[in-house]
Enzyme design. Structure first.
Site, PDB file in Angstrom:
ATOM      1  N   GLN A 181      14.690  -2.677  35.515  1.00 38.00           N
ATOM      2  CA  GLN A 181      15.098  -1.322  35.151  1.00 38.00           C
ATOM      3  C   GLN A 181      15.153  -1.154  33.634  1.00 38.00           C
ATOM      4  OE1 GLN A 181      19.235  -0.272  35.892  1.00 38.00           O
ATOM      5  NE2 GLN A 181      18.633   1.739  36.650  1.00 38.00           N
ATOM      6  N   GLY A 182      14.440  -0.150  33.110  1.00 37.56           N
ATOM      7  CA  GLY A 182      14.443   0.148  31.681  1.00 37.56           C
ATOM      8  C   GLY A 182      15.195   1.431  31.394  1.00 37.56           C
ATOM      9  N   TYR A 183      16.503   1.384  31.501  1.00 40.86           N
ATOM     10  CA  TYR A 183      17.339   2.562  31.234  1.00 40.86           C
ATOM     11  C   TYR A 183      18.092   2.419  29.904  1.00 40.86           C
ATOM     12  CZ  TYR A 183      16.992   5.293  35.586  1.00 40.86           C
ATOM     13  OH  TYR A 183      16.577   6.102  36.611  1.00 40.86           O
ATOM     14  N   SER A 184      19.019   1.447  29.824  1.00 40.48           N
ATOM     15  CA  SER A 184      19.919   1.349  28.673  1.00 40.48           C
ATOM     16  C   SER A 184      19.185   0.967  27.395  1.00 40.48           C
ATOM     17  CB  SER A 184      21.006   0.307  28.950  1.00 40.48           C
ATOM     18  OG  SER A 184      21.824   0.710  30.015  1.00 40.48           O
ATOM     19  N   GLU A 237      22.110   3.722  42.999  1.00 43.82           N
ATOM     20  CA  GLU A 237      22.595   2.487  42.395  1.00 43.82           C
ATOM     21  C   GLU A 237      24.111   2.403  42.494  1.00 43.82           C
ATOM     22  OE1 GLU A 237      21.996   2.139  38.219  1.00 43.82           O
ATOM     23  OE2 GLU A 237      22.467   0.003  38.173  1.00 43.82           O
ATOM     24  N   SER A 289      29.445   3.451  33.032  1.00 36.13           N
ATOM     25  CA  SER A 289      30.776   2.855  32.956  1.00 36.13           C
ATOM     26  C   SER A 289      31.767   3.629  33.825  1.00 36.13           C
ATOM     27  CB  SER A 289      31.268   2.827  31.509  1.00 36.13           C
ATOM     28  OG  SER A 289      31.542   4.145  31.066  1.00 36.13           O
ATOM     29  N   ASN A 290      32.866   2.970  34.171  1.00 40.08           N
ATOM     30  CA  ASN A 290      33.879   3.642  34.993  1.00 40.08           C
ATOM     31  C   ASN A 290      34.460   4.862  34.282  1.00 40.08           C
ATOM     32  OD1 ASN A 290      33.376   1.726  36.888  1.00 40.08           O
ATOM     33  ND2 ASN A 290      35.414   0.799  36.861  1.00 40.08           N
ATOM     34  N   GLU A 291      34.505   4.822  32.949  1.00 41.77           N
ATOM     35  CA  GLU A 291      34.987   5.991  32.207  1.00 41.77           C
ATOM     36  C   GLU A 291      34.042   7.181  32.414  1.00 41.77           C
ATOM     37  OE1 GLU A 291      34.844   2.957  31.048  1.00 41.77           O
ATOM     38  OE2 GLU A 291      36.947   2.492  30.671  1.00 41.77           O
TER      39      GLU A 291
END
Length: 393
Positions: free
Chosen positions: A126-129, A244, A378-380
């Protein structure tokens, strides 16, 4: 909804258990239980065994070569596999890209790429971040400029899990720098063996290197590898992330971790008694078990709704948050149960006392799973998604 299994579902569970007993190598299961790194051949071998039964893609419709399982069947499979310590199915092709191609890909892309995911011809990552574009994914800067029948890609991706094994990567790339930042993103499929692609490992706290940096230097990608429409990739990215995050709940993994915690707490001694009899520790175990039961019920409700054609909503964000919190609490309790045995990270020069490898695995798992509350959004960020949806009514 009726939470008890039907006779057909019970028979399905028995079939899964029989398959795991017959096909899962005990040595491989031990590596999984101790959270040791698996080789690419071991992961591919398990995929092949599942595919030989038509079970590799339980979430895919039969028309695309999947098992076409119901939500309950998928839940049963994941729970039984986790409890038997079977290798997890690498999610990038099966759980992430596959559903995107089935919904947004062209007929040619579906006919070409989907069978290759099932038969193991391609290993996807996966190329996301990117640096500066993780939780704020729409700020990504890796660009793709159209040049005739190709796109020319330049930029960097990071935290690319298992990218060292991959021959293909699905990427979010910027194809328009004007207007709202979400409107200039496209979804591109890139061959990792194309000149200009460089993969560099990132060593983690537990000493492993399962994530990587991926660099693109004037990488030419056929325009036919664009999924959907140019500049509409944000829509496809959100669809993929919903799948995901649902998978990240990890009910099966948490169930297996709870089983292991109970076993360890029963074996460890505290003031001459089994640790599991200590009122404070027992109360903490009971608390996390109750939360796991509640999450499992929510997970089943959401999967049942998805099976009836309803798109997962904020429930997937709720499951992502609660699932990662539960697994991290289980990791912390297991590490506490081992006490001083779990303080070291590696054994130096000798084999250590009996059971030392399991105590070390508890520490490594505790460290490695710090990532759970960060990746996949992230959870935030998940809390912001939930509050935003509730504010809109």
């Amino acid at each position: 909804m009726d939470m008890s299994f039907t006779p057909e579902e019970t028979a399905f569970r028995d079939d899964i258990r029989a398959f795991l007993k017959a096909e899962l190598d005990p040595a491989l299961a031990r590596k999984v239980r101790l959270h040791h790194d698996l080789t690419k051949a071991e992961m591919e071998g398990w995929h092949a065994k599942l595919q030989s039964r038509g079970w590799l893609a339980g979430n895919w419709p039969k028309e695309f070569g999947g098992a076409g399982w119901t939500a309950i069947q998928r839940h049963i499979f994941e729970e039984e596999s986790a409890r038997a310590h079977a290798p997890r199915i690498v999610p990038f092709g099966i759980a992430m890209l596959g559903p995107v191609l089935q919904k947004f890909g062209s007929k040619e892309q579906q006919d070409h790429w989907l069978p290759r995911i099932l038969n193991g011809d391609d290993w996807w990552c996966q190329g996301y971040s990117e640096p500066g574009a993780g939780s704020d994914l729409a700020s990504l800067r890796c660009e793709a400029v159209r040049d005739g029948d190709h796109y020319v890609v330049n930029g960097q991706k990071t935290w690319t899990t298992l990218g060292q094994h991959a021959n293909m990567i699905f990427c979010l790339v910027r194809t328009n720098a004007t207007g709202k930042k979400q409107e200039g993103i496209s979804f591109l499929l890139i061959d990792m063996e194309t000149p200009g692609v460089t993969v560099r490992p990132i060593v983690l706290l537990d000493g492993t290197a399962e994530v990587n940096e991926v660099w693109f230097d004037n990488v030419r990608v056929p325009a036919a590898n664009l999924v959907g429409e140019e500049n509409q990739g944000w829509t496809y990215a959100k669809y993929l992330l919903t799948h995901e995050r649902t998978n990240i709940a990890g009910v099966g993994f948490a169930t297996a971790a709870l089983d292991n915690l109970k076993r360890v707490a029963k074996a460890q001694r505290h003031r001459g008694q089994p640790l599991s009899d200590d009122p404070l520790f027992a109360a903490e175990m009971a608390g996390v078990e109750i939360e796991l039961m509640a999450m499992s019920t929510t997970n089943l409700r959401m999967l049942s709704a998805a099976a009836q054609g309803q798109a997962p909503g904020i429930e997937s964000s709720m499951l992502k948050i609660k699932g990662t919190q539960i697994r991290q609490r289980l990791d912390a309790l297991t590490r506490r149960a081992y006490g001083g045995q779990a303080m070291a990270l590696t054994l130096e020069g000798n084999e250590g006392p009996e059971g030392a490898d399991e105590a070390l695995a508890a520490s490594a798992t505790w460290l490695n799973n710090r990532k759970l509350s960060i990746y996949g959004g992230s959870n935030e960020v998940q809390r912001s998604i939930i509050s935003g949806a509730l504010a809109k009514g």
